[in-house]
Design a protein around this motif. Structure first.
Motif, PDB file in Angstrom:
ATOM      1  N   MET A  55       0.829  -1.212   0.000  1.00  0.00           N
ATOM      2  CA  MET A  55       0.000   0.000   0.000  1.00  0.00           C
ATOM      3  C   MET A  55       0.859   1.255   0.000  1.00  0.00           C
ATOM      4  O   MET A  55       0.543   2.245  -0.627  1.00  0.00           O
ATOM      5  CB  MET A  55      -0.901   0.001   1.232  1.00  0.00           C
ATOM      6  N   GLY A  58       3.521   0.651  -3.313  1.00  0.00           N
ATOM      7  CA  GLY A  58       2.969   0.130  -4.566  1.00  0.00           C
ATOM      8  C   GLY A  58       2.648   1.243  -5.567  1.00  0.00           C
ATOM      9  O   GLY A  58       2.632   2.432  -5.213  1.00  0.00           O
ATOM     10  N   PRO A  59       2.370   0.863  -6.827  1.00  0.00           N
ATOM     11  CA  PRO A  59       2.087   1.845  -7.886  1.00  0.00           C
ATOM     12  C   PRO A  59       0.817   2.642  -7.568  1.00  0.00           C
ATOM     13  O   PRO A  59       0.719   3.829  -7.857  1.00  0.00           O
ATOM     14  CB  PRO A  59       1.910   0.985  -9.138  1.00  0.00           C
ATOM     15  N   GLU A  60      -0.131   1.962  -6.914  1.00  0.00           N
ATOM     16  CA  GLU A  60      -1.402   2.627  -6.620  1.00  0.00           C
ATOM     17  C   GLU A  60      -1.326   3.160  -5.193  1.00  0.00           C
ATOM     18  O   GLU A  60      -1.548   2.433  -4.228  1.00  0.00           O
ATOM     19  CB  GLU A  60      -2.515   1.567  -6.714  1.00  0.00           C
ATOM     20  N   HIS A  61      -0.904   4.381  -5.071  1.00  0.00           N
ATOM     21  CA  HIS A  61      -0.657   4.887  -3.723  1.00  0.00           C
ATOM     22  C   HIS A  61      -1.954   4.968  -2.913  1.00  0.00           C
ATOM     23  O   HIS A  61      -2.996   5.371  -3.402  1.00  0.00           O
ATOM     24  CB  HIS A  61       0.007   6.261  -3.768  1.00  0.00           C
ATOM     25  N   PHE A  62      -1.820   4.538  -1.678  1.00  0.00           N
ATOM     26  CA  PHE A  62      -2.997   4.530  -0.808  1.00  0.00           C
ATOM     27  C   PHE A  62      -2.867   5.657   0.205  1.00  0.00           C
ATOM     28  O   PHE A  62      -1.858   5.758   0.914  1.00  0.00           O
ATOM     29  CB  PHE A  62      -3.074   3.176  -0.090  1.00  0.00           C
ATOM     30  N   ASP A  63      -3.853   6.496   0.260  1.00  0.00           N
ATOM     31  CA  ASP A  63      -3.782   7.658   1.148  1.00  0.00           C
ATOM     32  C   ASP A  63      -4.146   7.263   2.581  1.00  0.00           C
ATOM     33  O   ASP A  63      -5.230   6.742   2.840  1.00  0.00           O
ATOM     34  CB  ASP A  63      -4.745   8.745   0.651  1.00  0.00           C
ATOM     35  N   GLU A  87     -12.660   0.438  -0.647  1.00  0.00           N
ATOM     36  CA  GLU A  87     -12.620   0.100  -2.074  1.00  0.00           C
ATOM     37  C   GLU A  87     -11.255  -0.442  -2.477  1.00  0.00           C
ATOM     38  O   GLU A  87     -11.093  -1.051  -3.526  1.00  0.00           O
ATOM     39  CB  GLU A  87     -12.936   1.341  -2.913  1.00  0.00           C
ATOM     40  N   ASN A  88     -10.261  -0.245  -1.609  1.00  0.00           N
ATOM     41  CA  ASN A  88      -8.918  -0.749  -1.904  1.00  0.00           C
ATOM     42  C   ASN A  88      -8.781  -2.179  -1.413  1.00  0.00           C
ATOM     43  O   ASN A  88      -8.891  -2.459  -0.239  1.00  0.00           O
ATOM     44  CB  ASN A  88      -7.871   0.145  -1.208  1.00  0.00           C
ATOM     45  N   ARG A  89      -8.548  -3.115  -2.337  1.00  0.00           N
ATOM     46  CA  ARG A  89      -8.514  -4.534  -1.964  1.00  0.00           C
ATOM     47  C   ARG A  89      -7.347  -4.876  -1.040  1.00  0.00           C
ATOM     48  O   ARG A  89      -7.484  -5.667  -0.124  1.00  0.00           O
ATOM     49  CB  ARG A  89      -8.419  -5.392  -3.217  1.00  0.00           C
TER      50      ARG A  89
END
Lengths: 126, 446
Positions: A55, A58-63, A87-89
Motif C-alpha cells: 500500500m 505500490g504503484p497505486e498509492h494509498f492515502d 474500495e482498496n482490496r
C-alpha cells in the motif's frame, strides 16, 4: 515526516521477519523443534507487513487519510460501508489479516513477549 | 484383560497425570504454556553439546509432555490439534519415553539460559513420574530405589559394613597422624548429625576422614555423630520422579536427626541430598517446624578456615587441582564459594575451569550416574563437554562435592584414558590439614 519514518519501519520490520524465518529454517536446533504454529504465525506477520508495504510503496498509492476517516466512522458507530478506504482490496486484506492476528494473540506464543519481562521472577517466587 | 484394554488403561493413567498438572505448581504450568521455540536451551545443554540430535534437544523432550498438555488442557489444542502443536498419546511411544526421559541429566543449565526461565528438568521429572506410575522406570534405577528404601542407603550396606568402614577410617587416620581421631556413632545429644552420601563412607571415604579431622582439630570430637543406620543422604525418588519414595526416604533422616537430638543436620558432599533437605523439605515444610537447622559441611568447614581456626599445609597438594561445581550445589543451592575457600587453603595450585559456578557444565551423569546400561551415552555424549572443560585446565586432580559427579567423572577419565584423579573437596583438606601441628604422613593415595 511520518511517511518517511513509517516507510523505514515497514522495511526494517520486513527484514526482521525474514531474518527470523531464515534463522528458524537454517539453525538446526531451532528448525528441529519448530511446529506448524511457529511457521504460521511468522507467515501471518509477514503477510501483514508485505500488504502494508504494498500500500505504501505500490504503484497505486494509498492515502493514509482514508483509513483515518474509516476508523473515525467506526469510533462514532457510523456506517462504515461507504468509506472509500474499503474500495482498496489490498487494504481489505491487510486489515483482515491484522484482525486475525489480534484474534490469535491470546492463543499463540505471541503473548509470551510480555512474559519475558516477569517469568523469571514468577518462577523464582514459587 | 485384552491387550487393547491394557493399552486403554495405560493411556488413561498418562492422560490423568497430564490433566492433574492443571492443579499442580504454577511454575510447571508456566513451563508447559510458554516456549517460543528459540533453541537457546540446546546451546546450554551438555547432552545436546555431545550430540546435536533432535531427540536430545531439551525443548523437544519437553514438547513430548507439552503436546499432550495442549491436547487435553488447552482450548487451542483441543480445537486445532496438530496445527496448534497438540497431539494425542499413542501408548506404543512409551517404550521410547523410557529412553528419552533418562537422557536428561536434570542439571538445570537450560533454566539458567532460557529467556523465560523454563526449567526442563521439571518436565523431565514429570515424564519420569508418569513412567514410574506405570512401573516403567528403568530396571537399574528401580533397583537403587528398592535397596535404598529397604536398607536406608543406596549401597545396600548393613550396620556391620558401616561399623567396619568406620573402624578402617579410624585406623587410617591414626596411621596418618599418630593420634587417635574418633568418628562417633549413634550418639544422642551430639550437636552435629553428619549425613554424607554412602559413597563417601564406602567408595571415597577420604571426605569423611576430612570431616572427622576438622572436628578433632576444633576440639569438637564429642560434638558430632553419625548414624549406623542412616548414613546416606542420597535420595533416588528425586530422580525417578516418585514423590512418595522421595518423602519416605527423606522422613527417615529427619526422624533420625530428632532421635539424635542434634541441633544441626550437617549434610555431606552430596548435591541432591543437600538440595532436597534445604531447598525442598525445609522450604516447603514437608514435616512442619524442625527442631534443628540444616547446613552443609563445606559451609561449616569454610567458616572455620576463614576464622583461622584450621591450619593447612598446601604443599601436601602440589599438583594442579580444579573444582567441578556440582549442579545441585552451584546452580540450585548457591554454594559456590565455600568449596573454593577449602580448596584454595588446601591446594598449592588451584585452577578454575570455565565457565564455572552457576554456569558450570554438568558432569554428564547427575541422577543417571547409577545407570550402567547407558554407560556409553554418559561417556561419549553427555560427558563430552565436561571432559573438554577439565582437560583445558591442565589439572591432574578434579575435586567435586557430589557422589554422582565423582562416579561419572571417574568413569569418564577411565573411559578416555586420562591420568586425572577424581575426589572430594574434604579429601584435599584431609591431606593438608595439620593435626597437632603435623600434616598426614602418607606416600600414596589410591
Amino acid at each position: 515526516m511520518s511517511g518517511t519514518v513509517g516507510g523505514a519501519a515497514g522495511v526494517i520490520i520486513l527484514a526482521s521477519a525474514v531474518l527470523l524465518g531464515v534463522r528458524r529454517l537454517m539453525v538446526p536446533r531451532a528448525r528441529e523443534i519448530t511446529g506448524p504454529a511457529d511457521y504460521l504465525i511468522l507467515l501471518l506477520i509477514a503477510a501483514i507487513i508485505i500488504t502494508g508495504n504494498i500500500m505504501r510503496f505500490g504503484p497505486e498509492h494509498f492515502d493514509l487519510a482514508l483509513t483515518r476517516a474509516y476508523f473515525g466512522t467506526l469510533a462514532i458507530f457510523g456506517n462504515p460501508l461507504d468509506a472509500p478506504a474499503l474500495e482498496n482490496r489490498v487494504f481489505l486484506v491487510h486489515m483482515g489479516l491484522a484482525l486475525v492476528l489480534i484474534l490469535c494473540l491470546p492463543f499463540s506464543k505471541l503473548l509470551h513477549f510480555g512474559g519475558i519481562l516477569f517469568t523469571h521472577q514468577l518462577i523464582r517466587r514459587q | 484383560m485384552s491387550d487393547n484394554d491394557v493399552k486403554q488403561d495405560v493411556k488413561q493413567t498418562v492422560i490423568g497425570a497430564i490433566k492433574a498438572i492443571r492443579n499442580g505448581p504454577r511454575a510447571m504450568r508456566l513451563y508447559l504454556e510458554i516456549c517460543a521455540k528459540c533453541g537457546t536451551c540446546a546451546t546450554a545443554c551438555p547432552v545436546y553439546y555431545g550430540r546435536a540430535e533432535r531427540r536430545y534437544n531439551p525443548a523437544e523432550r519437553t514438547d513430548i509432555i507439552r503436546r499432550l498438555y495442549r491436547r487435553y488442557c488447552t482450548l487451542s489444542g483441543r480445537l486445532f490439534g496438530p496445527l496448534a502443536d497438540a497431539k494425542d498419546l499413542d501408548p506404543a511411544e512409551l517404550e521410547e519415553w523410557r529412553k528419552i526421559f533418562y537422557e536428561c541429566t536434570g542439571c538445570r543449565r537450560c533454566a539458567l539460559f532460557c529467556p523465560f526461565g523454563i526449567d526442563h528438568s521439571v518436565i523431565t521429572r514429570k515424564g519420569r513420574a508418569i513412567l514410574d506410575k506405570l512401573g516403567l522406570t528403568p530396571e537399574t534405577m528401580k533397583k537403587v530405589v528398592d535397596i535404598s528404601l529397604r536398607t536406608g542407603n543406596t549401597d545396600g550396606a548393613g550396620e556391620a559394613a558401616f561399623r567396619a568402614a568406620i573402624e578402617f577410617l579410624e585406623e587410617e587416620m591414626e596411621e596418618e597422624h599418630g593420634v587417635p581421631i574418633k568418628i562417633p556413632i549413634d550418639r544422642v545429644g551430639a550437636e552435629y548429625f553428619y549425613v554424607p552420601p554412602s559413597g563417601d563412607m564406602l567408595v571415597n571415604p577420604e571426605a569423611t576422614m576430612g570431616i572427622a579431622k576438622v572436628f578433632h582439630v576444633l576440639g569438637m570430637a564429642d560434638h558430632w555423630t553419625m548414624s549406623s543406620k542412616f548414613f546416606d543422604g542420597a535420595n533416588y525418588g528425586l530422580f525417578t520422579g516418585n514423590d512418595e519414595h522421595m518423602k519416605t526416604d527423606n522422613r527417615a533422616y529427619v526422624e533420625e536427626t530428632k532421635r539424635r537430638k542434634a541441633r544441626v543436620m550437617l549434610m555431606g558432599e552430596c548435591g541432591h541430598a543437600h538440595r532436597i533437605m534445604k531447598m525442598m523439605m525445609e522450604k516447603s515444610r514437608w514435616w512442619g517446624d524442625l527442631p534443628f537447622e540444616i547446613t552443609n559441611c563445606m559451609q561449616w568447614t569454610a567458616e572455620h578456615i576463614q576464622a583461622g581456626r584450621l591450619e593447612l599445609d598446601k604443599s601436601k597438594n602440589p599438583q594442579p587441582v580444579t573444582y567441578h561445581d556440582p549442579c545441585n550445589f552451584g546452580r540450585s543451592c548457591g554454594i559456590t564459594e565455600e568449596p573454593r575457600i577449602i580448596l584454595q587453603a588446601s591446594c598449592a595450585d588451584f585452577r578454575e575451569m570455565y565457565p564455572n559456578r552457576a554456569e558450570n557444565w554438568c558432569c554428564g551423569g547427575g541422577g543417571l550416574s547409577a545407570m550402567d546400561d547407558i554407560h556409553q551415552f554418559r561417556m561419549e555424549i553427555s560427558g563430552r563437554k565436561k571432559l573438554e572443560q577439565i582437560l583445558a585446565t591442565g589439572a591432574t586432580n578434579v575435586a567435586t562435592a557430589c557422589s554422582n559427579c565423582k562416579h561419572q567423572l571417574t568413569q569418564l577419565m577411565e573411559y578416555h584414558q586420562q591420568q586425572i584423579e577424581v575426589g572430594g573437596v574434604h579429601d584435599m583438606l584431609s591431606r593438608a590439614i595439620l593435626v597437632g601441628g603435623k600434616a598426614a604422613e602418607r606416600k600414596e593415595y589410591t
